[in-house]
Design a protein around this motif. Structure first.
Motif, PDB file in Angstrom:
ATOM      1  N   ARG A  30       0.824  -1.198   0.000  1.00 12.64           N
ATOM      2  CA  ARG A  30       0.000   0.000   0.000  1.00 12.64           C
ATOM      3  C   ARG A  30       0.861   1.251   0.000  1.00 12.64           C
ATOM      4  O   ARG A  30       1.915   1.296   0.634  1.00 12.64           O
ATOM      5  CB  ARG A  30      -0.900   0.014   1.230  1.00 12.64           C
ATOM      6  CG  ARG A  30      -1.966  -1.049   1.198  1.00 12.64           C
ATOM      7  CD  ARG A  30      -2.711  -1.050   2.491  1.00 12.64           C
ATOM      8  NE  ARG A  30      -3.733  -2.066   2.485  1.00 12.64           N
ATOM      9  CZ  ARG A  30      -4.403  -2.436   3.555  1.00 12.64           C
ATOM     10  NH1 ARG A  30      -4.134  -1.862   4.710  1.00 12.64           N
ATOM     11  NH2 ARG A  30      -5.326  -3.363   3.487  1.00 12.64           N
ATOM     12  N   PRO A  31       0.387   2.287  -0.652  1.00 15.49           N
ATOM     13  CA  PRO A  31       1.181   3.514  -0.676  1.00 15.49           C
ATOM     14  C   PRO A  31       1.085   4.265   0.643  1.00 15.49           C
ATOM     15  O   PRO A  31       0.077   4.210   1.346  1.00 15.49           O
ATOM     16  CB  PRO A  31       0.529   4.323  -1.796  1.00 15.49           C
ATOM     17  CG  PRO A  31      -0.918   3.888  -1.759  1.00 15.49           C
ATOM     18  CD  PRO A  31      -0.856   2.409  -1.444  1.00 15.49           C
ATOM     19  N   ASN A  32       2.137   4.978   0.982  1.00 17.33           N
ATOM     20  CA  ASN A  32       2.016   6.021   1.991  1.00 17.33           C
ATOM     21  C   ASN A  32       1.172   7.129   1.376  1.00 17.33           C
ATOM     22  O   ASN A  32       1.137   7.300   0.150  1.00 17.33           O
ATOM     23  CB  ASN A  32       3.392   6.561   2.367  1.00 17.33           C
ATOM     24  CG  ASN A  32       4.317   5.485   2.874  1.00 17.33           C
ATOM     25  OD1 ASN A  32       4.027   4.813   3.859  1.00 17.33           O
ATOM     26  ND2 ASN A  32       5.442   5.298   2.189  1.00 17.33           N
ATOM     27  N   ILE A  33       0.509   7.896   2.223  1.00 12.13           N
ATOM     28  CA  ILE A  33      -0.357   8.974   1.727  1.00 12.13           C
ATOM     29  C   ILE A  33      -0.029  10.262   2.463  1.00 12.13           C
ATOM     30  O   ILE A  33      -0.046  10.308   3.691  1.00 12.13           O
ATOM     31  CB  ILE A  33      -1.847   8.627   1.926  1.00 12.13           C
ATOM     32  CG1 ILE A  33      -2.220   7.358   1.150  1.00 12.13           C
ATOM     33  CG2 ILE A  33      -2.724   9.793   1.489  1.00 12.13           C
ATOM     34  CD1 ILE A  33      -3.590   6.801   1.505  1.00 12.13           C
ATOM     35  N   LEU A  34       0.287  11.288   1.688  1.00 14.18           N
ATOM     36  CA  LEU A  34       0.514  12.620   2.227  1.00 14.18           C
ATOM     37  C   LEU A  34      -0.518  13.551   1.607  1.00 14.18           C
ATOM     38  O   LEU A  34      -0.470  13.823   0.408  1.00 14.18           O
ATOM     39  CB  LEU A  34       1.929  13.103   1.898  1.00 14.18           C
ATOM     40  CG  LEU A  34       2.254  14.568   2.218  1.00 14.18           C
ATOM     41  CD1 LEU A  34       2.118  14.844   3.712  1.00 14.18           C
ATOM     42  CD2 LEU A  34       3.654  14.915   1.725  1.00 14.18           C
ATOM     43  N   PHE A  35      -1.460  13.992   2.423  1.00 12.63           N
ATOM     44  CA  PHE A  35      -2.468  14.937   1.961  1.00 12.63           C
ATOM     45  C   PHE A  35      -2.139  16.296   2.547  1.00 12.63           C
ATOM     46  O   PHE A  35      -2.077  16.460   3.766  1.00 12.63           O
ATOM     47  CB  PHE A  35      -3.874  14.504   2.386  1.00 12.63           C
ATOM     48  CG  PHE A  35      -4.920  15.535   2.059  1.00 12.63           C
ATOM     49  CD1 PHE A  35      -5.340  15.717   0.754  1.00 12.63           C
ATOM     50  CD2 PHE A  35      -5.442  16.359   3.045  1.00 12.63           C
ATOM     51  CE1 PHE A  35      -6.286  16.691   0.440  1.00 12.63           C
ATOM     52  CE2 PHE A  35      -6.370  17.335   2.750  1.00 12.63           C
ATOM     53  CZ  PHE A  35      -6.792  17.501   1.440  1.00 12.63           C
ATOM     54  N   VAL A  36      -1.905  17.282   1.687  1.00 14.21           N
ATOM     55  CA  VAL A  36      -1.521  18.630   2.114  1.00 14.21           C
ATOM     56  C   VAL A  36      -2.624  19.601   1.726  1.00 14.21           C
ATOM     57  O   VAL A  36      -3.060  19.628   0.564  1.00 14.21           O
ATOM     58  CB  VAL A  36      -0.195  19.068   1.463  1.00 14.21           C
ATOM     59  CG1 VAL A  36       0.225  20.437   2.006  1.00 14.21           C
ATOM     60  CG2 VAL A  36       0.897  18.034   1.695  1.00 14.21           C
ATOM     61  N   ILE A  37      -3.069  20.407   2.678  1.00 12.59           N
ATOM     62  CA  ILE A  37      -4.101  21.405   2.397  1.00 12.59           C
ATOM     63  C   ILE A  37      -3.639  22.754   2.949  1.00 12.59           C
ATOM     64  O   ILE A  37      -3.203  22.859   4.091  1.00 12.59           O
ATOM     65  CB  ILE A  37      -5.471  20.979   2.980  1.00 12.59           C
ATOM     66  CG1 ILE A  37      -6.570  21.980   2.605  1.00 12.59           C
ATOM     67  CG2 ILE A  37      -5.400  20.759   4.474  1.00 12.59           C
ATOM     68  CD1 ILE A  37      -7.982  21.460   2.885  1.00 12.59           C
ATOM     69  N   SER A  38      -3.674  23.761   2.090  1.00 11.99           N
ATOM     70  CA  SER A  38      -3.308  25.116   2.502  1.00 11.99           C
ATOM     71  C   SER A  38      -4.572  25.899   2.829  1.00 11.99           C
ATOM     72  O   SER A  38      -5.693  25.417   2.651  1.00 11.99           O
ATOM     73  CB  SER A  38      -2.505  25.804   1.399  1.00 11.99           C
ATOM     74  OG  SER A  38      -3.279  25.938   0.215  1.00 11.99           O
ATOM     75  N   ASP A  39      -4.389  27.129   3.277  1.00  8.81           N
ATOM     76  CA  ASP A  39      -5.502  27.904   3.829  1.00  8.81           C
ATOM     77  C   ASP A  39      -5.634  29.241   3.092  1.00  8.81           C
ATOM     78  O   ASP A  39      -4.749  30.099   3.200  1.00  8.81           O
ATOM     79  CB  ASP A  39      -5.237  28.152   5.320  1.00  8.81           C
ATOM     80  CG  ASP A  39      -6.486  28.510   6.099  1.00  8.81           C
ATOM     81  OD1 ASP A  39      -7.479  28.902   5.475  1.00  8.81           O
ATOM     82  OD2 ASP A  39      -6.459  28.393   7.334  1.00  8.81           O
ATOM     83  N   ASP A  40      -6.692  29.404   2.340  1.00 13.51           N
ATOM     84  CA  ASP A  40      -6.961  30.655   1.616  1.00 13.51           C
ATOM     85  C   ASP A  40      -5.969  30.909   0.484  1.00 13.51           C
ATOM     86  O   ASP A  40      -5.730  32.056   0.109  1.00 13.51           O
ATOM     87  CB  ASP A  40      -6.937  31.871   2.550  1.00 13.51           C
ATOM     88  CG  ASP A  40      -8.131  31.935   3.489  1.00 13.51           C
ATOM     89  OD1 ASP A  40      -8.929  30.986   3.498  1.00 13.51           O
ATOM     90  OD2 ASP A  40      -8.256  32.937   4.215  1.00 13.51           O
ATOM     91  N   GLN A  41      -5.379  29.873  -0.072  1.00 11.12           N
ATOM     92  CA  GLN A  41      -4.468  30.044  -1.211  1.00 11.12           C
ATOM     93  C   GLN A  41      -5.282  30.062  -2.497  1.00 11.12           C
ATOM     94  O   GLN A  41      -5.989  29.111  -2.807  1.00 11.12           O
ATOM     95  CB  GLN A  41      -3.437  28.914  -1.243  1.00 11.12           C
ATOM     96  CG  GLN A  41      -2.386  29.081  -2.326  1.00 11.12           C
ATOM     97  CD  GLN A  41      -1.316  28.006  -2.253  1.00 11.12           C
ATOM     98  OE1 GLN A  41      -1.372  27.114  -1.397  1.00 11.12           O
ATOM     99  NE2 GLN A  41      -0.345  28.055  -3.143  1.00 11.12           N
ATOM    100  N   GLY A  42      -5.182  31.140  -3.240  1.00  8.02           N
ATOM    101  CA  GLY A  42      -6.023  31.320  -4.409  1.00  8.02           C
ATOM    102  C   GLY A  42      -5.715  30.384  -5.557  1.00  8.02           C
ATOM    103  O   GLY A  42      -4.608  29.836  -5.668  1.00  8.02           O
ATOM    104  N   TRP A  43      -6.674  30.233  -6.439  1.00  6.91           N
ATOM    105  CA  TRP A  43      -6.582  29.348  -7.607  1.00  6.91           C
ATOM    106  C   TRP A  43      -5.346  29.625  -8.457  1.00  6.91           C
ATOM    107  O   TRP A  43      -4.699  28.679  -8.921  1.00  6.91           O
ATOM    108  CB  TRP A  43      -7.869  29.493  -8.430  1.00  6.91           C
ATOM    109  CG  TRP A  43      -7.959  28.651  -9.638  1.00  6.91           C
ATOM    110  CD1 TRP A  43      -8.141  27.296  -9.703  1.00  6.91           C
ATOM    111  CD2 TRP A  43      -7.928  29.096 -11.000  1.00  6.91           C
ATOM    112  NE1 TRP A  43      -8.225  26.868 -11.008  1.00  6.91           N
ATOM    113  CE2 TRP A  43      -8.095  27.967 -11.823  1.00  6.91           C
ATOM    114  CE3 TRP A  43      -7.780  30.351 -11.604  1.00  6.91           C
ATOM    115  CZ2 TRP A  43      -8.118  28.041 -13.216  1.00  6.91           C
ATOM    116  CZ3 TRP A  43      -7.799  30.432 -12.988  1.00  6.91           C
ATOM    117  CH2 TRP A  43      -7.963  29.299 -13.779  1.00  6.91           C
TER     118      TRP A  43
END
Length: 471
Positions: A30-43
């Motif tokens: 199984r793969p390791n999973i890194l989910f990264v989410i930033s805050d208010d970063q525009g399109w």
């Protein structure tokens, strides 16, 4: 390995995908999973897009070696409900967290003391404990699961990550803090696991989140890991700045270390220097995590996903999109997205397929061979075939509601009705939502509004869940 079918329902249409069983032999593959989410970063706020002088070499490299999506949406135009959908795979209106968990007296310059804060909405509300999270599912499947950064799902103990399936937590439970004091309008807000901590007070919090991500990966050992790495950058600090001339308390704005601010002096407007600096500092922290993966050999089998929680705010605009965070315009809902998985995803691909944050959890389940939750309706699907370019996206509609503000996208038609504007727009020819076609296309307007009404009925018929509904 045994094959298993996953079923996902999207607005009444049934989709089936195949996955591997969660047996012990499958665990090592199984793969390791890194989910990264930033805050208010525009399109448009990545260096590789080229419309702004942003320095993001690590995210740019992920895009160059992976897939970047241009047509990717958050489920809400601000943070809390958007992030709740990522964790549950469900619309905010279905999982019950369909508005902000926030003390609004800070809008009037109010600073909370400890006793007042203890009985405030930020301490008493959160994601319904009945909801099943990505941590619940992946821990059960044998993953070492951790949250670093902005949790935003509530701060009472029952809401914190260690009670929601994760084994590691370093971050803040509310939706914003000061980058250096780690307070939220006077209240110390960093946690290590279930306890508040001030051990790192004074250190820039993006650096801390990078440090703790490295710690978590190091502690994972031989087990596959899932890290939910949630930055508060480049959101404004939740602290007061210098008083205004009339004595009113003002926001401190985005905070960033001087060495990063210096990179932008003379290159952007002064008011944008700290925003851009916070983005670059975050990119450096992401780079350190990627370096750690390479040093340990884990990069060869790690899936990395990156997105922003909502549209940009205070970032010099989201052009060519209209609007920003908190609005139902594209600038409030459409966000940057990158997927990277060596050997599984093509390099340098840009896709314009219609995708949303509701696809995150089903994709993680499929990639890891993890069983979907029994009896729980997910609102997305495995998007890996779409990212590979071998299938078109099955998503043809998406719906949003924030109190009285409503929006729907059906095909390329976008309808919204809100305090800040309304209309019907053809996104295939009018990405900037400049030409209202309501009068010219009444039959289309009616059809889209009927689809929205049907979705709203479906949400209302879901099991009532707290904290914003009777349950």
């Amino acid at each position: 390995m045994l094959m298993r079918a996953f079923l996902f329902v999207i607005h009444g249409v049934l989709f089936a995908t195949a996955g591997f069983s969660a047996d012990a032999k499958a665990t090592t593959a199984r793969p390791n999973i890194l989910f990264v989410i930033s805050d208010d970063q525009g399109w448009p706020d990545l260096g590789c897009i080229g419309s702004k002088p942003l320095i993001t070499p690590n995210l740019d490299r992920l895009a160059a070696e992976g897939v970047r999506a241009t047509n990717f949406y958050a489920t809400w135009p601000a943070c809390t409900p958007s992030r709740g959908s990522v964790l549950t795979g469900r619309y905010p209106q279905r999982n019950g967290l369909y508005d902000m968990v926030r003390n609004d007296l800070v809008n009037f310059g109010h600073r909370y003391d400890a006793e007042e804060y203890a009985v405030s909405p930020e301490m008493t509300l959160g994601l319904d404990p009945k909801e099943i999270t990505s941590g619940d599912l992946l821990t059960k499947a044998g993953y070492h699961c951790g949250v670093v950064g902005k949790w935003d799902m509530g701060q009472a103990k029952r809401y914190l990550p260690l009670q929601r399936g994760f084994q590691f937590f370093y971050g803040h439970g509310n939706n914003g803090i000061d980058y250096y004091t780690h307070e939220r309008y006077g209240v110390p807000s960093l946690f290590r696991d279930n306890e508040r901590t001030q051990e790192d007070r004074g250190t820039y919090v993006t650096d801390l989140f990078g440090r703790e991500a490295l710690r978590f990966i190091g502690e994972s050992g031989e087990k596959p890991f899932f890290l939910h790495l949630a930055f508060n950058a480049p959101h404004g600090a939740s602290s007061f700045g210098e008083p205004a001339a009339d004595g009113r308390k003002t926001s401190a704005g985005v905070q960033a270390p001087e060495k990063y601010v210096a990179m932008y002096r003379g290159k952007v407007e002064k008011k944008l220097e700290r925003y851009c600096a916070a983005v670059t500092c975050m990119d450096d922290a992401i780079g350190e995590v990627l370096k750690k993966l390479k040093e340990t050999g884990k990069d060869k089998n790690t899936l990395v996903l990156f997105m922003s929680d909502n549209g940009g705010s205070g970032n010099g605009g989201n052009a060519p999109l209209k609007g920003s965070k908190s609005t139902m315009w594209e600038g409030g809902l459409r966000v940057p997205f990158i997927a990277w998985w060596p050997g599984h995803l093509p390099a340098g691909k840009v896709t314009d397929e219609f995708l949303t944050a509701l696809e995150i959890l089903p994709t993680l389940l499929e990639a890891s061979g993890t069983k979907a939750p029994d009896g729980v309706k997910l609102d997305g699907f495995d998007m890996m075939p779409v990212l590979r370019g071998v299938e078109k996206s099955p998503r043809e509609a998406m719906f949003w509601q924030r109190r009285g503000d409503k929006a729907a996208r059906v095909g390329n038609w976008k309808w919204l009705e809100s305090e800040k504007g309304r209309g019907l727009y053809d996104l295939s020819t009018d990405l900037g939502e400049k030409h209202d076609l309501s009068a010219e296309k009444p039959e289309v307007l009616k059809r889209v509004q009927e689809r929205f009404a049907a979705w709203r009925r479906e949400m209302d018929e879901s099991e009532p869940r707290g904290p914003f509904r009777d349950f």
